[in-house]
Scaffold this motif. Structure first.
Motif, PDB file in Angstrom:
ATOM      1  N   LYS A 127     -16.882   7.993  -3.355  1.00  0.00           N
ATOM      2  CA  LYS A 127     -15.291   8.238  -3.016  1.00  0.00           C
ATOM      3  C   LYS A 127     -14.878   8.991  -4.085  1.00  0.00           C
ATOM      4  O   LYS A 127     -14.033   9.863  -3.873  1.00  0.00           O
ATOM      5  CB  LYS A 127     -14.780   6.736  -2.980  1.00  0.00           C
ATOM      6  CG  LYS A 127     -14.918   5.940  -2.054  1.00  0.00           C
ATOM      7  CD  LYS A 127     -14.061   4.789  -1.845  1.00  0.00           C
ATOM      8  CE  LYS A 127     -14.606   3.782  -3.012  1.00  0.00           C
ATOM      9  NZ  LYS A 127     -13.844   2.573  -2.699  1.00  0.00           N
TER      10      LYS A 127
ATOM     11  N   ILE B  40      -6.485   9.434   1.579  1.00  0.00           N
ATOM     12  CA  ILE B  40      -6.593   7.949   1.842  1.00  0.00           C
ATOM     13  C   ILE B  40      -7.500   7.920   3.105  1.00  0.00           C
ATOM     14  O   ILE B  40      -7.317   8.569   4.364  1.00  0.00           O
ATOM     15  CB  ILE B  40      -5.263   7.573   2.225  1.00  0.00           C
ATOM     16  CG1 ILE B  40      -4.359   7.623   1.126  1.00  0.00           C
ATOM     17  CG2 ILE B  40      -5.467   6.091   2.687  1.00  0.00           C
ATOM     18  CD1 ILE B  40      -2.690   7.079   1.289  1.00  0.00           C
TER      19      ILE B  40
ATOM     20  N   HIS C 130       1.059  -1.225  -0.020  1.00  0.00           N
ATOM     21  CA  HIS C 130      -0.075  -0.095   0.173  1.00  0.00           C
ATOM     22  C   HIS C 130       0.865   1.252  -0.161  1.00  0.00           C
ATOM     23  O   HIS C 130       0.372   2.187  -0.754  1.00  0.00           O
ATOM     24  CB  HIS C 130      -1.003  -0.002   1.238  1.00  0.00           C
ATOM     25  CG  HIS C 130      -2.015  -1.102   1.317  1.00  0.00           C
ATOM     26  ND1 HIS C 130      -1.605  -2.266   1.760  1.00  0.00           N
ATOM     27  CD2 HIS C 130      -3.253  -1.142   0.642  1.00  0.00           C
ATOM     28  CE1 HIS C 130      -2.863  -3.105   1.515  1.00  0.00           C
ATOM     29  NE2 HIS C 130      -3.661  -2.396   0.961  1.00  0.00           N
TER      30      HIS C 130
ATOM     31  N   ILE D 268      -9.745   7.561  -1.620  1.00  0.00           N
ATOM     32  CA  ILE D 268      -9.459   6.323  -1.936  1.00  0.00           C
ATOM     33  C   ILE D 268      -8.980   5.396  -0.560  1.00  0.00           C
ATOM     34  O   ILE D 268      -8.597   5.718   0.147  1.00  0.00           O
ATOM     35  CB  ILE D 268      -8.174   6.201  -2.663  1.00  0.00           C
ATOM     36  CG1 ILE D 268      -7.038   6.503  -1.978  1.00  0.00           C
ATOM     37  CG2 ILE D 268      -8.413   6.915  -4.135  1.00  0.00           C
ATOM     38  CD1 ILE D 268      -5.805   6.137  -3.140  1.00  0.00           C
ATOM     39  N   ASP D 269      -9.782   4.161  -0.531  1.00  0.00           N
ATOM     40  CA  ASP D 269      -9.385   3.424   0.716  1.00  0.00           C
ATOM     41  C   ASP D 269      -8.347   2.559   0.248  1.00  0.00           C
ATOM     42  O   ASP D 269      -7.687   2.571  -0.623  1.00  0.00           O
ATOM     43  CB  ASP D 269     -10.677   2.544   0.979  1.00  0.00           C
ATOM     44  CG  ASP D 269     -11.590   1.685  -0.308  1.00  0.00           C
ATOM     45  OD1 ASP D 269     -10.526   1.359  -1.014  1.00  0.00           O
ATOM     46  OD2 ASP D 269     -12.617   1.569  -0.130  1.00  0.00           O
ATOM     47  N   PHE D 270      -8.240   1.637   1.257  1.00  0.00           N
ATOM     48  CA  PHE D 270      -6.846   0.653   1.036  1.00  0.00           C
ATOM     49  C   PHE D 270      -7.046  -0.266  -0.191  1.00  0.00           C
ATOM     50  O   PHE D 270      -6.048  -0.518  -0.626  1.00  0.00           O
ATOM     51  CB  PHE D 270      -6.683  -0.016   2.367  1.00  0.00           C
ATOM     52  CG  PHE D 270      -5.737   0.770   3.239  1.00  0.00           C
ATOM     53  CD1 PHE D 270      -4.479   0.816   3.703  1.00  0.00           C
ATOM     54  CD2 PHE D 270      -6.389   1.895   4.119  1.00  0.00           C
ATOM     55  CE1 PHE D 270      -3.708   1.410   4.444  1.00  0.00           C
ATOM     56  CE2 PHE D 270      -5.593   2.554   5.029  1.00  0.00           C
ATOM     57  CZ  PHE D 270      -4.202   2.365   5.108  1.00  0.00           C
TER      58      PHE D 270
ATOM     59  N   MET E 222      -6.030   1.438  -3.349  1.00  0.00           N
ATOM     60  CA  MET E 222      -4.640   1.568  -3.656  1.00  0.00           C
ATOM     61  C   MET E 222      -4.049   0.463  -4.629  1.00  0.00           C
ATOM     62  O   MET E 222      -3.347   0.660  -5.488  1.00  0.00           O
ATOM     63  CB  MET E 222      -3.840   2.005  -2.273  1.00  0.00           C
ATOM     64  CG  MET E 222      -4.376   3.100  -1.685  1.00  0.00           C
ATOM     65  SD  MET E 222      -3.792   3.317   0.116  1.00  0.00           S
ATOM     66  CE  MET E 222      -2.085   3.890  -0.661  1.00  0.00           C
TER      67      MET E 222
ATOM     68  N   TYR F 241      -5.561  13.378  -3.461  1.00  0.00           N
ATOM     69  CA  TYR F 241      -6.707  12.552  -2.611  1.00  0.00           C
ATOM     70  C   TYR F 241      -6.452  12.254  -1.322  1.00  0.00           C
ATOM     71  O   TYR F 241      -5.141  12.232  -0.844  1.00  0.00           O
ATOM     72  CB  TYR F 241      -6.807  11.248  -3.549  1.00  0.00           C
ATOM     73  CG  TYR F 241      -5.608  10.574  -3.624  1.00  0.00           C
ATOM     74  CD1 TYR F 241      -4.975   9.609  -2.512  1.00  0.00           C
ATOM     75  CD2 TYR F 241      -4.585  10.343  -4.970  1.00  0.00           C
ATOM     76  CE1 TYR F 241      -3.895   8.900  -2.530  1.00  0.00           C
ATOM     77  CE2 TYR F 241      -3.612   9.692  -4.887  1.00  0.00           C
ATOM     78  CZ  TYR F 241      -3.176   8.976  -3.620  1.00  0.00           C
ATOM     79  OH  TYR F 241      -1.989   8.157  -3.567  1.00  0.00           O
TER      80      TYR F 241
ATOM     81  N   ASP G  74      -8.875   5.498   6.174  1.00  0.00           N
ATOM     82  CA  ASP G  74      -8.651   4.255   6.802  1.00  0.00           C
ATOM     83  C   ASP G  74      -9.904   3.442   6.794  1.00  0.00           C
ATOM     84  O   ASP G  74     -11.032   3.745   6.575  1.00  0.00           O
ATOM     85  CB  ASP G  74      -7.925   4.225   8.197  1.00  0.00           C
ATOM     86  CG  ASP G  74      -8.889   5.269   9.327  1.00  0.00           C
ATOM     87  OD1 ASP G  74     -10.181   5.205   8.778  1.00  0.00           O
ATOM     88  OD2 ASP G  74      -8.190   5.873   9.970  1.00  0.00           O
TER      89      ASP G  74
ATOM     90  N   ASN H 228       0.837   3.815  -3.015  1.00  0.00           N
ATOM     91  CA  ASN H 228       0.611   5.322  -2.736  1.00  0.00           C
ATOM     92  C   ASN H 228       1.690   6.311  -3.477  1.00  0.00           C
ATOM     93  O   ASN H 228       1.140   7.333  -4.095  1.00  0.00           O
ATOM     94  CB  ASN H 228       0.482   5.612  -1.343  1.00  0.00           C
ATOM     95  CG  ASN H 228       0.392   7.108  -0.988  1.00  0.00           C
ATOM     96  OD1 ASN H 228      -0.693   7.626  -1.636  1.00  0.00           O
ATOM     97  ND2 ASN H 228       1.040   7.865  -0.147  1.00  0.00           N
TER      98      ASN H 228
END
Length: 726
Positions: free
Chosen positions: A224, A147, A125, A230-232, A235, A145, A149, A129
């Motif tokens: 989103k 991120i 991740h 963006i979430d994990f 990515m 953007y 969690d 990124n």
């Protein structure tokens, strides 16, 4: 799930957005050759490690057995590349935690004397990124953007539920948190939503639910995108998407000349895809992955065992190396570990080789029951301390969380400090506290904390509503009867902003529970309560069966008491120190604690002494897996990981009986112990060798008590009045 469907169409416009970070810049003034010249690779490494380090080129698979110096080998690989004038920025080192990456780079720095600035070291991740910041606009979002969690992603999913008008009071539908987990498993494991539900959440295997979830996920994705979040999962998805386009893949891959990946047996489908695509365009295909198939134990999280097993087939001219010299365990423990894992059919065959001097054979102890097993463990720990071991040298590693209850309470009884590794002690677990909250309101209907826990288990009931519900009850003269027979509570409940379905569910649940309190014995009350709570657990958790097992342990052990009040009193008197992760330290000066942990959480760690309890039929291996299946082989790998945590002494324990709702259940020996060669361990039986039982138990029980209790279970809790009687 089709990953491309999860993404927005790629825009034609592309920008390069560089994030400046001094630690990641390439300094031409950094002179590392002096430090490297002092390294004697031949002298510092064993033959197997040196063979790996000496020729790092092309695809390589390193099967690194437990305790074989895997991290050391990776560190020296990095140093070797630097010594061959490979620039730090041309090396990508992928680990599963940023902590592991930091530790490796620190060790490289210590080895060469200078920090090798510029190495791309980190998790999938964190590295993803860095690329996404550069190529964000080509993927349809802005480089700035945010991120989010896991907690924020769950909140966004809840907002999505509101936007799609999902009735959260409908307990047949996944909670927002569960819905996000389903989506995450689907993405990372390359499964459709339907396949994921069948695998992990079969209680939601309904075409209408699946259709609604797909609608929700579409809205979630759009939200989103609109908010530039963006979430994990995104990515990895977006990084993988970048690599689908040849020009972009070549551009990204050209950054590196060498790719090193740690713990490859734990990679999932998406991570494996990324590595394969990168290596395809990396000059000369220099990719080195390290892992141990025998320690692949995270299938339930989505790790794909086949990634490491098929690696050499996917990469032409792949060389396979095996690191088998074990620096952790004494030969006797290695003999047992080798003898166990050889029964797995799907594996890279290897036998761990001793480097340490002779020690003592592992000991297999057959106890009469799990209560006696706990006493044996606690007493042995005290013996070990007298022999010079610290508490921190010792670990009790178990297959499932519910195996720890009896052991935790016996350690408390003998004032032995312990810490529950990366988790919470048994009585602190949320679902256990939920059950106890129900029992507490029977004794004290004015307990607002317990009522709040009870009300909050219903979807759509938050803290404010729960507080208002309690206010209604607290203004009645008899709160429990007002729920069962009085319509006042029902009428006032209707004035609150709660969906009608939730109101009906609350009343039905509480009436059923409180009615049983009036007519049933304590045992039946708790059993019925567990049946009611199971419904909620089943809808909220993929591991609901494990949580139900925890509750059953509470019910079984409560049978030592005539009334619920006596049971709760005993709990309160014995859990005064349980409110923290570390138990008993306040009474033991500066002593470090014994570690209690599931084997899954203990991977990568080591102790001088290890106890593995509950090696009995349907306990370890788990009754959830069928014999001679891939899941069964993973269970054996879990056992193997537990064994190989031990450096000097290993104790395997098998109770012959446990209590259940029907009384006492006889247990057969675990298949994992049955299949071992008897020559690799010593066996002690506390039934056949009563003198041994006397010796180990004499510290806490008189000989008369031992004889008295040979056919009777010891009480779970010790109350103040019983101590006075003694």
């Amino acid at each position: 799930m089709n990953l491309n469907d999860y993404l927005r169409p790629t825009k034609n416009k592309e920008i390069s957005f560089d994030v400046f970070n001094e630690d990641n810049t390439i300094s031409t003034e950094t002179l590392i050759s002096e430090g490297l010249s002092k390294i004697d690779f031949r002298k510092d490494l064993n033959n197997q490690q040196f063979d790996v380090v000496n020729e790092i080129k092309g695809p390589q698979l390193i099967i690194a057995g437990a305790g074989s110096g895997k991290t050391r080998t990776i560190v020296y690989c990095v140093a070797k590349l630097l010594s061959e004038n490979v620039k730090p920025s041309e090396i990508m080192l992928v680990t599963f935690t940023n902590k592991a990456a930091t530790e490796m780079i620190k060790r490289v720095e210590i080895l060469i004397g200078i920090k090798p600035k510029g190495i791309w070291a980190g998790t999938f991740h964190s590295i993803a990124n860095r690329f996404l910041r550069q190529y964000a606009e080509s993927l349809g979002f802005k480089p700035n953007y945010i991120i989010i969690d896991e907690a924020d992603a769950n909140i966004l999913m809840k907002i999505t539920y509101n936007a799609t008008e999902v009735q959260t009071d409908n307990n047949s539908f996944p909670t927002p948190k569960t819905a996000r987990k389903i989506l995450s498993y689907s993405i990372n494991c390359n499964k459709t939503i339907s396949e994921t539900i069948k695998w992990k959440y079969s209680q939601y295997d309904d075409s209408k639910i699946i259709s609604k979830l797909k609608e929700i996920y579409k809205v979630y994705k759009n939200k989103k995108a609109k908010d530039n979040l963006i979430d994990f999962d995104d990515m990895l998805v977006f990084w993988n998407r970048l690599l689908d386009e040849r020009f972009m893949a070549q551009r990204i891959a050209s950054t590196f000349n060498f790719i090193l990946v740690d713990e490859y047996q734990d990679t999932n489908y998406l991570q494996d895809e990324i590595i394969r695509k990168l290596s395809k365009y990396t000059e000369k295909g220099n990719i080195l992955v390290v892992g141990d198939d025998a320690q692949s134990i995270y299938g339930f999280r989505g790790a794909n065992f086949q990634n490491i097993m098929e690696f050499s087939k996917r990469f032409e001219n792949c060389r396979i190396y095996k690191l088998t010299q074990n620096y952790r365990s004494v030969p006797e423990i290695l003999n047992l570990a080798n003898d166990s894992i050889k029964h797995n059919k799907s594996q890279f065959r290897k036998e761990m080789v001793k480097t340490r001097k002779k020690g003592v054979k592992p000991v297999h102890i057959i106890s009469e029951n799990d209560e006696q097993q706990a006493i044996i463990i606690a007493n042995k720990i005290i013996d070990l301390q007298k022999d010079g071991y610290n508490f921190s040298d010792i670990a009790v590693l178990y297959r499932a969380g519910f195996h720890s209850l009896r052991i935790e309470l016996e350690l408390q009884n003998q004032n032995i400090p312990y810490i529950v590794h990366s988790g919470v002690s048994f009585l602190e677990r949320a679902h256990v506290k939920d059950l106890l909250a129900h029992l507490r309101i029977i004794q004290n209907p004015e307990d607002e904390i317990s009522w709040s826990r009870i009300f909050s288990q219903f979807q759509g009931v938050g803290k404010k509503i729960a507080s208002k519900m309690f206010d209604i009850l607290s203004n009645t003269t008899d709160p429990l009867n007002s729920i069962i027979s009085d319509s006042l509570f029902k009428r006032k409940l209707q004035n609150l902003k709660i969906a009608k379905g939730v109101q009906e569910e609350v009343l039905l649940f509480l009436k059923g529970f409180l009615t049983s309190v009036k007519v049933d014995k304590s045992k039946e009350v708790i059993m019925k309560l567990i049946n009611q709570l199971t419904k909620h657990l089943k809808l909220q958790y993929s591991n609901w069966q494990d949580r139900v097992e925890d509750l059953k342990q509470i019910a079984i052990y409560s049978q030592n008491y005539d009334t619920i009040q006596n049971f709760l009193d005993a709990l309160a008197l014995n859990k005064s120190t349980i409110e923290t992760k570390t138990v008993g330290l306040s009474n033991n000066g500066n002593q470090s604690p014994v570690t209690l942990s599931t084997i899954h959480r203990a991977k990568g760690l080591e102790w001088k002494v290890v106890f593995i309890p509950m090696l009995s039929e349907n306990l370890f291996p788990s009754n959830k897996v069928k014999m001679n299946t891939s899941d069964y082989e993973e269970e054996r790998r879990v056992f193997y990981v537990g064994i190989t945590r031990a450096k000097e002494k290993l104790y395997l324990l098998s109770p012959q009986k446990i209590k259940n709702f029907k009384g006492v259940k006889d247990l057969n020996l675990s298949q994992f112990v049955k299949e071992l060669n008897p020559k690799v361990y010593s066996r002690l039986s506390y039934q056949k060798d009563s003198s041994l039982f006397d010796e180990i138990s004499s510290r806490n029980l008189s000989q008369e008590k031992i004889k008295k209790n040979q056919n009777k279970y010891l009480p779970l809790f010790t109350t103040a009045d019983s101590l006075l009687k003694d």
